[in-house]
Design an enzyme around this catalytic site. Structure first.
Site, PDB file in Angstrom:
ATOM      1  N   TRP A   1       0.757  -1.224  -0.036  1.00 52.83           N
ATOM      2  CA  TRP A   1      -0.197  -0.099   0.010  1.00 52.83           C
ATOM      3  C   TRP A   1       0.886   1.297  -0.005  1.00 52.83           C
ATOM      4  O   TRP A   1       0.582   2.166  -0.610  1.00 52.83           O
ATOM      5  CB  TRP A   1      -1.032   0.004   0.943  1.00 52.83           C
ATOM      6  CG  TRP A   1      -1.855  -1.111   1.047  1.00 52.83           C
ATOM      7  CD1 TRP A   1      -1.738  -2.311   1.784  1.00 52.83           C
ATOM      8  CD2 TRP A   1      -2.964  -1.551   0.122  1.00 52.83           C
ATOM      9  NE1 TRP A   1      -2.900  -3.221   1.536  1.00 52.83           N
ATOM     10  CE2 TRP A   1      -3.272  -2.828   0.334  1.00 52.83           C
ATOM     11  CE3 TRP A   1      -3.141  -0.972  -1.005  1.00 52.83           C
ATOM     12  CZ2 TRP A   1      -4.170  -3.347  -0.496  1.00 52.83           C
ATOM     13  CZ3 TRP A   1      -4.067  -1.349  -1.803  1.00 52.83           C
ATOM     14  CH2 TRP A   1      -4.991  -2.730  -1.609  1.00 52.83           C
TER      15      TRP A   1
ATOM     16  N   ASP B   1      -1.120   6.781   6.465  1.00 47.51           N
ATOM     17  CA  ASP B   1      -2.130   5.894   6.251  1.00 47.51           C
ATOM     18  C   ASP B   1      -2.311   4.944   7.069  1.00 47.51           C
ATOM     19  O   ASP B   1      -1.617   4.031   7.460  1.00 47.51           O
ATOM     20  CB  ASP B   1      -1.895   5.199   4.976  1.00 47.51           C
ATOM     21  CG  ASP B   1      -2.962   4.165   4.374  1.00 47.51           C
ATOM     22  OD1 ASP B   1      -3.851   3.892   5.235  1.00 47.51           O
ATOM     23  OD2 ASP B   1      -2.518   3.463   3.636  1.00 47.51           O
TER      24      ASP B   1
ATOM     25  N   LYS C   1     -11.547  -1.713   8.713  1.00 42.33           N
ATOM     26  CA  LYS C   1     -11.063  -2.654   9.361  1.00 42.33           C
ATOM     27  C   LYS C   1     -11.547  -2.050  10.699  1.00 42.33           C
ATOM     28  O   LYS C   1     -12.611  -2.808  11.158  1.00 42.33           O
ATOM     29  CB  LYS C   1      -9.474  -2.101   9.272  1.00 42.33           C
ATOM     30  CG  LYS C   1      -8.753  -1.911   8.102  1.00 42.33           C
ATOM     31  CD  LYS C   1      -8.706  -3.188   7.357  1.00 42.33           C
ATOM     32  CE  LYS C   1      -7.862  -2.884   5.897  1.00 42.33           C
ATOM     33  NZ  LYS C   1      -7.630  -4.117   5.146  1.00 42.33           N
TER      34      LYS C   1
END
Lengths: 356, 356
Positions: free
Chosen positions: A102, A169, A193
């Site tokens: 990511w 992030d 999440k």
């Protein structure tokens, strides 16, 4: 049979979130209308949005500190683009820490806007550790890092001290552990999440860092436009935002981040202790960088996989096969996963040992 | 008491969509897991996405014609940006028809990429009609129009014949009427009118028009990347996509677009007939351009507003106050609004007449 959902995301949410959000689909706030059919401009939904934004700041300890919480579209992947578009100056530069897939995707989007320096990378070691000794160029417009690497099972335990704006992030560990969130200038996270179902994206931004690039920014990518519109620049993802509010309310009722952090530490300790003790398994991540959210581990002997897979399936466990980049297993232990579910997995690991 | 939901969007959806989607939040496909906690890569959700994408093409009559249906993030507002980014050549130009607020917002984003020609506009008349006599530059990279203008109650009854790629924002009337959809090269729509709840966005794109700009496109804005990833470039908005599938299945079971079109025409005829007959009311849109989705109308005498408002509220009607740009009332009659609800509104309008 009770399921133990170890999915890496979208993932388990509190049972009361399922129950309350299902009820709101049939009748929202005793209005006679479904949460799916109300206007986002209705008084009831504006109240949902306002409460969700305020609760984010309250839980993160960022109230009254110049931050705005925004619920947006597009997931972290759209934030990868918004961050450089809003923060990298014309002919400027940004620095990134490359700790996984990511982070790498975020770096790709930054390159559309200017010089993108990779301050450090653990790519050569298949991202099994978090680089620690690196320097951040003093003239960078910002430094970007990824707090938790879902795929590789690593987590930053500390964050660099730097004078440049700090962007993070936190998609896969926000709301899971106490951090001094005021060290960050911009935090973002896909909801799916610890915050809610897929379809909502959170950005928490210090207003003072915006508006300095000299660049015209397309409307949907412009944090200032979203702030001015109080997170209603366009129709928000009504239901995902509502389910996120319910999840945040659940977290607050438990005692907030410091309370869930203790449980998350217990869950991680329980599982990592077994991974280290059990001669059939080994962890893949550098021990000091291990994630409390995603534990990645392998069987020492792949020949035992069919039996292990049979045992965990029989125990009601789902979602633990590892990502193809690492193989083996990945147990994601997000906020809503009960300690009891981790015990079930540990028991299965012990059971495997007795059968071999 | 039964509610008659005239909300302009998000809006009424079929009751069975509410019931099935609430049930899936408690237990999806008898998996023991909620639709909110399953992985988007799970077999069950991949099947949802595949069926939704295929059903879109089937309902629009676009199967086997070189189109791809994509479920995306960001609403039509992000499409305003994606369209020029994917279709306007370097130093190219695009032509737009300006029929209202949303068309105007689309034009603003196009200007980031190149010359943006407004082929015609009805702005001077507060967008009360659809311009018809205009020419499209033969060298435009595409022509963009808005099929239905939610705020102003107008709808394009025909589309221009042109050799340049035809792009249409169909957010507020897709799936409501039969059109030769194969005339279009790119159609997009926020879900939250006739397709599902807010949070999903549909793009239907003819693959052959892509990849011709000479521009590098950021990943999340690149239709080709979303096509290659089968609409899973990043985590999709799982629940909104699922609820959209349920809505599309409902439409198919009714007989598809041609069946719902007949009902939509009945609803619109019933309401417009009363608006024209009742001396207390007048419509705001040019008669030949009136939308079958959103009927905008005013009281001839504002002094009657308190009584009218009392009557429709008492009848269980919600969501009919007009947008501030037009004032008065707006009755949105999307696919899921029953004919019976329109009769209730018409009865209230007649009742007002008897009381004055």
């Amino acid at each position: 049979m009770k399921k133990h959902n170890y999915s890496a995301g979208p993932c388990i949410l509190p049972q009361e979130v399922f129950e309350k959000s299902a009820a709101a689909i049939l009748d929202f706030n005793h209005s006679g209308l479904s949460i799916l059919e109300i206007s986002h401009r209705s008084k009831d939904f504006v109240a949902v949005m306002d409460e969700a934004r305020a609760l984010v700041l309250e839980l993160l300890g960022l109230e009254g500190k110049g931050y705005q919480a925004l619920f947006m579209h597009g997931g972290a992947s759209l934030e990868f683009l918004m961050v450089p578009c809003n923060l990298m100056k014309q002919d400027g530069k940004a620095a990134y820490l490359d700790t996984g897939t990511w982070a790498n995707n975020a770096i790709k989007e930054a390159k559309f806007f200017g010089e993108t320096v990779v301050a450090a990378s653990s790519k050569e070691a298949n991202y099994s550790f978090i680089p620690k000794d690196f320097s951040i160029p003093a003239d960078a417009d910002y430094f970007h890092c990824t707090s938790n690497n879902t795929i590789f099972g690593t987590q930053m335990k500390s964050f660099p001290e730097t004078n440049v704006p700090l962007v993070c992030d936190m998609s896969s560990d926000i709301f899971s552990r106490t951090i001094d969130f005021s060290k960050f200038d911009l935090i973002y996270a896909g909801a799916q999440k610890n915050m809610g179902p897929a379809g909502a994206t959170l950005a928490v931004v210090k207003e003072a860092i915006l508006g300095k690039t000299g660049r015209s920014i397309p409307s949907m990518l412009d944090y200032q436009k979203h702030i001015a519109a109080e997170s209603m620049y366009n129709t928000p993802a009504v239901f995902p935002v509502y389910a996120s509010l319910l999840t945040l309310q659940w977290l607050k009722s438990l005692g907030g981040i410091s309370a869930i952090e203790k449980i998350n530490e217990q869950k991680a300790a329980l599982l990592y202790t077994e991974i280290d003790r059990n001669p059939l398994f080994k962890g893949t991540a550098n021990i000091e960088d291990r994630s409390n959210m995603n534990a990645t581990f392998l069987l020492n002997d792949e020949a035992h996989a069919p039996l292990f897979d049979e045992l965990w399936k029989k125990a009601g466990i789902s979602g633990i096969p590892g990502h193809r980049s690492v193989g083996g297993y990945r147990a994601s232990m997000y906020n809503a996963l009960p300690l009891e579910s981790v015990q079930v997995l540990v028991d299965v690991m012990k059971e495997l040992e007795t059968k071999i």
